[in-house]
Design a protein around this motif. Structure first.
Motif, PDB file in Angstrom:
ATOM      1  N   GLY A  73      36.606  33.253 -16.504  1.00  0.00           N
ATOM      2  CA  GLY A  73      35.729  32.432 -15.674  1.00  0.00           C
ATOM      3  C   GLY A  73      35.278  31.150 -16.353  1.00  0.00           C
ATOM      4  N   ALA A  74      34.526  30.386 -15.579  1.00  0.00           N
ATOM      5  CA  ALA A  74      33.950  29.128 -16.075  1.00  0.00           C
ATOM      6  C   ALA A  74      32.434  29.252 -16.039  1.00  0.00           C
ATOM      7  N   ILE A  75      31.815  29.017 -17.178  1.00  0.00           N
ATOM      8  CA  ILE A  75      30.366  29.142 -17.324  1.00  0.00           C
ATOM      9  C   ILE A  75      29.783  27.755 -17.554  1.00  0.00           C
ATOM     10  N   LEU A  76      28.711  27.453 -16.845  1.00  0.00           N
ATOM     11  CA  LEU A  76      27.933  26.253 -17.148  1.00  0.00           C
ATOM     12  C   LEU A  76      26.563  26.713 -17.593  1.00  0.00           C
ATOM     13  N   ARG A  77      26.176  26.258 -18.781  1.00  0.00           N
ATOM     14  CA  ARG A  77      24.866  26.595 -19.335  1.00  0.00           C
ATOM     15  C   ARG A  77      24.060  25.326 -19.472  1.00  0.00           C
ATOM     16  N   VAL A  78      22.852  25.466 -19.920  1.00  0.00           N
ATOM     17  CA  VAL A  78      21.943  24.324 -19.957  1.00  0.00           C
ATOM     18  C   VAL A  78      22.510  23.157 -20.770  1.00  0.00           C
ATOM     19  N   GLU A  79      23.192  23.449 -21.866  1.00  0.00           N
ATOM     20  CA  GLU A  79      23.724  22.349 -22.685  1.00  0.00           C
ATOM     21  C   GLU A  79      24.767  21.543 -21.921  1.00  0.00           C
ATOM     22  N   GLY A  80      25.437  22.183 -20.990  1.00  0.00           N
ATOM     23  CA  GLY A  80      26.480  21.508 -20.221  1.00  0.00           C
ATOM     24  C   GLY A  80      25.925  20.550 -19.191  1.00  0.00           C
ATOM     25  N   LEU A  81      24.645  20.682 -18.848  1.00  0.00           N
ATOM     26  CA  LEU A  81      24.058  19.780 -17.850  1.00  0.00           C
ATOM     27  C   LEU A  81      24.050  18.338 -18.334  1.00  0.00           C
ATOM     28  N   ALA A  82      23.671  18.134 -19.573  1.00  0.00           N
ATOM     29  CA  ALA A  82      23.584  16.763 -20.092  1.00  0.00           C
ATOM     30  C   ALA A  82      24.935  16.058 -20.004  1.00  0.00           C
ATOM     31  N   PRO A 111      15.851  26.783 -19.402  1.00  0.00           N
ATOM     32  CA  PRO A 111      17.300  26.749 -19.178  1.00  0.00           C
ATOM     33  C   PRO A 111      17.703  27.424 -17.868  1.00  0.00           C
ATOM     34  N   GLY A 112      17.063  28.526 -17.543  1.00  0.00           N
ATOM     35  CA  GLY A 112      17.371  29.228 -16.295  1.00  0.00           C
ATOM     36  C   GLY A 112      16.929  28.432 -15.078  1.00  0.00           C
ATOM     37  N   PHE A 113      15.760  27.811 -15.167  1.00  0.00           N
ATOM     38  CA  PHE A 113      15.278  26.989 -14.059  1.00  0.00           C
ATOM     39  C   PHE A 113      16.214  25.804 -13.817  1.00  0.00           C
ATOM     40  N   LEU A 114      16.626  25.146 -14.882  1.00  0.00           N
ATOM     41  CA  LEU A 114      17.488  23.966 -14.741  1.00  0.00           C
ATOM     42  C   LEU A 114      18.795  24.326 -14.046  1.00  0.00           C
ATOM     43  N   ILE A 115      19.393  25.428 -14.443  1.00  0.00           N
ATOM     44  CA  ILE A 115      20.664  25.833 -13.829  1.00  0.00           C
ATOM     45  C   ILE A 115      20.448  26.252 -12.376  1.00  0.00           C
ATOM     46  N   THR A 116      19.356  26.932 -12.103  1.00  0.00           N
ATOM     47  CA  THR A 116      19.053  27.349 -10.732  1.00  0.00           C
ATOM     48  C   THR A 116      18.861  26.132  -9.830  1.00  0.00           C
ATOM     49  N   ILE A 117      18.150  25.128 -10.322  1.00  0.00           N
ATOM     50  CA  ILE A 117      17.923  23.909  -9.542  1.00  0.00           C
ATOM     51  C   ILE A 117      19.231  23.132  -9.375  1.00  0.00           C
ATOM     52  N   TYR A 118      20.043  23.121 -10.406  1.00  0.00           N
ATOM     53  CA  TYR A 118      21.335  22.433 -10.317  1.00  0.00           C
ATOM     54  C   TYR A 118      22.178  23.045  -9.188  1.00  0.00           C
ATOM     55  N   GLU A 119      22.235  24.359  -9.127  1.00  0.00           N
ATOM     56  CA  GLU A 119      22.983  25.034  -8.055  1.00  0.00           C
ATOM     57  C   GLU A 119      22.371  24.697  -6.695  1.00  0.00           C
ATOM     58  N   PHE A 120      21.051  24.781  -6.610  1.00  0.00           N
ATOM     59  CA  PHE A 120      20.346  24.539  -5.343  1.00  0.00           C
ATOM     60  C   PHE A 120      20.618  23.130  -4.825  1.00  0.00           C
ATOM     61  N   LEU A 121      20.491  22.124  -5.678  1.00  0.00           N
ATOM     62  CA  LEU A 121      20.700  20.746  -5.237  1.00  0.00           C
ATOM     63  C   LEU A 121      22.176  20.468  -4.931  1.00  0.00           C
ATOM     64  N   GLY A 122      23.071  21.253  -5.516  1.00  0.00           N
ATOM     65  CA  GLY A 122      24.478  21.130  -5.152  1.00  0.00           C
ATOM     66  C   GLY A 122      24.724  21.606  -3.725  1.00  0.00           C
TER      67      GLY A 122
END
Ligand code: FES
Length: 135
Positions: A73-82, A111-122
């Motif tokens: 699979g492909a994982i995106l974590r908080v460091e990948g957001l930048a 980190p969990g909030f950032l990824i959750t918001i990233y998915e939501f805004l997508g």
């Protein structure tokens, strides 16, 4: 001792391989074997969301997903957001927004909030306040 299983996955766009016990969580694989400690572990039972990562485009609690289930699979974590920031910005707009509004609070679950918001805004780039609160 259980036999180890070879796995591979992409994390923040980089390919990784590992040899894991079948019961090892994805969170422990990321943190302990790959040394990627940006994702934090809080409750370790799927409740707090600190360990949330994007797995093949959908958020998952990495404390509940086994590393072997993430095989290929492909994982995106908080460091990948930048890395997804545009126009040379050092941080993703969601990260910048957290800084400007002090949204990070103590920072442990950020980190969990950032990824959750990233998915939501997508899924919904212009949510209403009610939709934001619901999410
Ligand atoms: Fe709390 Fe995974 S550590 S949900």
């Amino acid at each position: 001792m259980p036999e180890k299983v070879a796995i591979e996955m992409t994390v923040n766009g980089k390919r990784y391989e590992g040899l894991v016990e079948p019961r090892l969580s994805l969170a422990d694989f990321l943190r302990d074997q790959l040394g990627l400690t940006g994702t934090h572990l809080g409750c370790e039972q799927g409740i707090c969301g600190s360990c949330t990562v994007l797995f093949n485009g959908e958020t998952v609690r990495s404390c509940l997903l086994l590393a072997v289930q993430a095989q290929g699979g492909a994982i995106l974590r908080v460091e990948g957001l930048a890395a997804k920031a545009k126009n040379g910005a050092p941080l993703h707009p969601i990260q910048q927004g957290f800084i400007e509004t002090l949204g990070f609070q103590c920072g442990f679950c950020t980190p969990g909030f950032l990824i959750t918001i990233y998915e939501f805004l997508g899924e919904n780039p212009s949510p209403s306040e009610a939709e934001i609160r619901e999410r």
